[in-house]
Design an enzyme around this catalytic site. Structure first.
Site, PDB file in Angstrom:
ATOM      1  CE  LYS A   1      33.201  35.476   3.882  1.00 37.21           C
ATOM      2  NZ  LYS A   1      33.321  35.286   2.423  1.00 37.21           N
TER       3      LYS A   1
ATOM      4  NE  ARG B   1      35.513  29.006  -2.784  1.00 42.59           N
ATOM      5  CZ  ARG B   1      36.756  29.523  -2.859  1.00 42.59           C
ATOM      6  NH1 ARG B   1      37.648  28.977  -3.653  1.00 42.59           N
ATOM      7  NH2 ARG B   1      37.071  30.549  -2.130  1.00 42.59           N
TER       8      ARG B   1
ATOM      9  NE  ARG C   1      30.460  29.223   2.625  1.00 48.94           N
ATOM     10  CZ  ARG C   1      31.624  29.735   3.023  1.00 48.94           C
ATOM     11  NH1 ARG C   1      31.825  30.029   4.282  1.00 48.94           N
ATOM     12  NH2 ARG C   1      32.565  29.961   2.150  1.00 48.94           N
TER      13      ARG C   1
ATOM     14  NE  ARG D   1      42.157  33.610  -1.973  1.00 48.44           N
ATOM     15  CZ  ARG D   1      41.012  33.693  -1.301  1.00 48.44           C
ATOM     16  NH1 ARG D   1      40.750  34.725  -0.533  1.00 48.44           N
ATOM     17  NH2 ARG D   1      40.104  32.756  -1.407  1.00 48.44           N
TER      18      ARG D   1
ATOM     19  NE  ARG E   1      40.880  28.798   0.335  1.00 53.11           N
ATOM     20  CZ  ARG E   1      39.822  29.488   0.725  1.00 53.11           C
ATOM     21  NH1 ARG E   1      39.975  30.602   1.416  1.00 53.11           N
ATOM     22  NH2 ARG E   1      38.609  29.078   0.449  1.00 53.11           N
TER      23      ARG E   1
HETATM   24  P1  ADP Z   1      35.593  31.480   1.017  1.00 49.90           P
HETATM   25  O1  ADP Z   1      34.746  32.432   1.766  1.00 49.90           O
HETATM   26  O2  ADP Z   1      36.854  32.124   0.481  1.00 49.90           O
HETATM   27  O3  ADP Z   1      34.848  30.702  -0.024  1.00 49.90           O
HETATM   28  P2  ADP Z   1      35.954  29.773   3.388  1.00 49.90           P
HETATM   29  O4  ADP Z   1      37.310  29.671   3.913  1.00 49.90           O
HETATM   30  O5  ADP Z   1      34.968  30.540   4.207  1.00 49.90           O
HETATM   31  O6  ADP Z   1      36.136  30.364   1.935  1.00 49.90           O
HETATM   32  O7  ADP Z   1      35.329  28.315   3.109  1.00 49.90           O
HETATM   33  C1  ADP Z   1      35.964  27.364   2.282  1.00 49.90           C
HETATM   34  C2  ADP Z   1      35.044  26.149   2.068  1.00 49.90           C
HETATM   35  O8  ADP Z   1      34.745  25.546   3.351  1.00 49.90           O
HETATM   36  C3  ADP Z   1      33.672  26.466   1.463  1.00 49.90           C
HETATM   37  O9  ADP Z   1      33.704  26.544   0.047  1.00 49.90           O
HETATM   38  C4  ADP Z   1      32.830  25.299   2.002  1.00 49.90           C
HETATM   39  O10 ADP Z   1      33.078  24.111   1.266  1.00 49.90           O
HETATM   40  C5  ADP Z   1      33.388  25.075   3.391  1.00 49.90           C
HETATM   41  N1  ADP Z   1      32.641  25.858   4.412  1.00 49.90           N
HETATM   42  C6  ADP Z   1      33.139  26.891   5.152  1.00 49.90           C
HETATM   43  N2  ADP Z   1      32.199  27.399   5.976  1.00 49.90           N
HETATM   44  C7  ADP Z   1      31.066  26.672   5.746  1.00 49.90           C
HETATM   45  C8  ADP Z   1      29.737  26.715   6.258  1.00 49.90           C
HETATM   46  N3  ADP Z   1      29.368  27.630   7.183  1.00 49.90           N
HETATM   47  N4  ADP Z   1      28.840  25.816   5.795  1.00 49.90           N
HETATM   48  C9  ADP Z   1      29.188  24.900   4.880  1.00 49.90           C
HETATM   49  N5  ADP Z   1      30.403  24.801   4.334  1.00 49.90           N
HETATM   50  C10 ADP Z   1      31.348  25.688   4.758  1.00 49.90           C
END
Ligand code: ADP
Length: 193
Positions: free
Chosen positions: A13, A143, A88, A123, A132
């Site tokens: 993404k 996740r 999400r 990664r 990360r």
């Molecule tokens: P990825 O898509 O690679 O899992 P992100 O960078 O989008 O990673 O998000 C990393 C973490 O940040 C998520 O696992 C969650 O804990 C938190 N997070 C990000 N966006 C949201 C959201 N919209 N609602 C709740 N938690 C979020």
């Protein structure tokens, strides 16, 4: 142009978001990046969020909705924006709807779980200098589980939205997320026009 990018962690993404945003001159709004910035600055939100992120959980809807609502009032969002990693959960998607924000396109980047687990292992090796803290195998599995339980229902939510919102139905596209970055980019351009 207002776009939502949906897809599991590791679907690509972020990579595709950068390209789409340059192409359409819209800002990328990544809630993950916003949270990581808060963690880096050790704000009170950052301290709270870090524990949740490291465990592979989701930060509370209220906090996320507040962050995004504040962000989209900024001037650079006037011609649209791309949401990356937001919404999400169903309550986050309902909050967009309630706020009267009209989304033009929802793109779901589709990648199977087996591929995701391999990619994130790759990664992790590639970013050894600055990994990360949520990219370890255990957390990735968590996740993914959270994605299937809480985020995947958004696919049906957006498919069914036209019946609730006939004037503002976002176009919903499934993008095959396997292949080269360029190949996936071409698929996205083809649907966005
Ligand atoms: P990825 O898509 O690679 O899992 P992100 O960078 O989008 O990673 O998000 C990393 C973490 O940040 C998520 O696992 C969650 O804990 C938190 N997070 C990000 N966006 C949201 C959201 N919209 N609602 C709740 N938690 C979020």
């Amino acid at each position: 142009m207002r776009i939502i990018l949906l897809g599991p962690p590791g679907a690509g993404k972020g990579t595709q978001a950068q390209f789409i945003c340059e192409h359409y001159c819209i800002p990328q709004i990544s809630t993950g990046d916003m949270l990581r910035a808060a963690v880096k600055c050790s704000t009170s939100l950052g301290l709270k969020a870090k524990k949740i992120m490291d465990a592979g959980g989701l930060v509370s809807d209220d906090i996320i909705i507040g962050l995004v609502q504040e962000r989209i009032t900024q001037a650079d969002c006037q011609n649209g924006f791309l949401f990356d990693g937001f919404p999400r959960t169903i309550p986050q998607a309902e909050a967009i709807d309630k706020a009267g924000i009209v989304i033009d396109h929802v793109l779901q980047i589709d990648v199977p779980d087996t591929e995701i687990i391999q990619r994130i292992a790759g990664r992790r090796l590639a970013t050894q200098g600055d990994p990360r803290s949520d990219d370890n195998e255990e957390t990735v599995k968590q996740r993914l589980a959270v994605y299937h339980k809480q985020t995947a229902p958004l696919i049906d939510f957006y498919k069914n939205l036209p019946t609730k919102q006939p004037d503002h139905k976002p176009a919903f596209h499934i993008i095959n997320g396997l292949g080269t970055i360029e190949a996936i980019r071409e698929r996205i351009i083809a649907v966005l026009g």
